[in-house]
Design a protein around this motif. Sequence first.
Motif, short mmCIF file in Angstrom:
data_model
loop_
_atom_site.label_atom_id
_atom_site.label_comp_id
_atom_site.label_asym_id
_atom_site.label_seq_id
_atom_site.Cartn_x
_atom_site.Cartn_y
_atom_site.Cartn_z
N ILE A 1 -35.95 18.26 3.10
CA ILE A 1 -37.47 18.33 3.54
C ILE A 1 -37.27 18.53 5.23
O ILE A 1 -38.27 18.19 5.82
CB ILE A 1 -38.15 17.02 3.42
CG1 ILE A 1 -37.62 15.63 3.98
CG2 ILE A 1 -38.50 17.13 1.88
CD1 ILE A 1 -38.60 14.59 3.84
N GLY A 2 -35.89 18.78 5.71
CA GLY A 2 -35.70 19.02 7.05
C GLY A 2 -35.77 20.47 7.53
O GLY A 2 -36.11 21.35 6.71
N ASP A 3 -35.36 20.83 8.64
CA ASP A 3 -35.34 22.11 9.11
C ASP A 3 -33.88 22.71 9.34
O ASP A 3 -33.63 23.64 9.68
CB ASP A 3 -35.86 22.16 10.67
CG ASP A 3 -37.46 21.69 10.86
OD1 ASP A 3 -37.98 21.91 9.68
OD2 ASP A 3 -37.71 21.14 11.74
N THR A 4 -32.73 21.83 9.15
CA THR A 4 -31.55 22.33 8.99
C THR A 4 -30.98 22.19 7.55
O THR A 4 -31.37 21.26 6.90
CB THR A 4 -30.77 21.43 10.11
OG1 THR A 4 -30.79 20.06 9.74
CG2 THR A 4 -31.33 21.41 11.44
N GLU A 5 -29.66 22.75 7.42
CA GLU A 5 -29.00 22.42 6.46
C GLU A 5 -28.55 21.02 5.97
O GLU A 5 -27.96 20.65 7.01
CB GLU A 5 -27.83 23.63 6.28
CG GLU A 5 -27.22 23.54 4.66
CD GLU A 5 -26.14 24.56 4.77
OE1 GLU A 5 -25.82 25.17 3.50
OE2 GLU A 5 -25.50 25.06 5.66
#
Length: 150
Positions: free
Chosen positions: A108-112
């Motif tokens: 649910i984040g912006d990075t892998e």
Amino acid sequence: MPQLLEPSATWSAARQDEFISNQFNPCVGTRLLSQDRRVRVWEVRLKPSERLGFHRHVLDYFWVAIAPGRARSHQQDGTVVEAAYVAGQTSHLTYGPGEFKIHDLENIGDTELIFTTVEFLDSANPPLPLPSEIAVGPQGAGSAETEDFL
């Protein structure tokens, strides 16, 4: 085979169906990196919004966050847990005879989101058999010729 668990009534019909279908899924990562007589080493690699479906943990294991990130997990008891991870964060889990955990994992984040998970095959419970289509890669990982140098 043990009795099937019922999914949470608060989940969508699709998530409930997936829970029922996959509650004996032994694939605790997105790729099996290595396996020998003692351990299975998995990689979990999820891009933003990607999800690792429901799977069952029966073996003692630990995971290490390789990169920072945020995740959401639907647990077998119906709870939903959100967590933030930092690179290097580690957790060790142990299961007694007959104990297990079923959950999924969604980035649910912006990075892998990247983890390494190591399962111990000599745990209190026998390992669940892997599907025949699961292949170990990269080839040669964990071989006697390479392990002495790690």
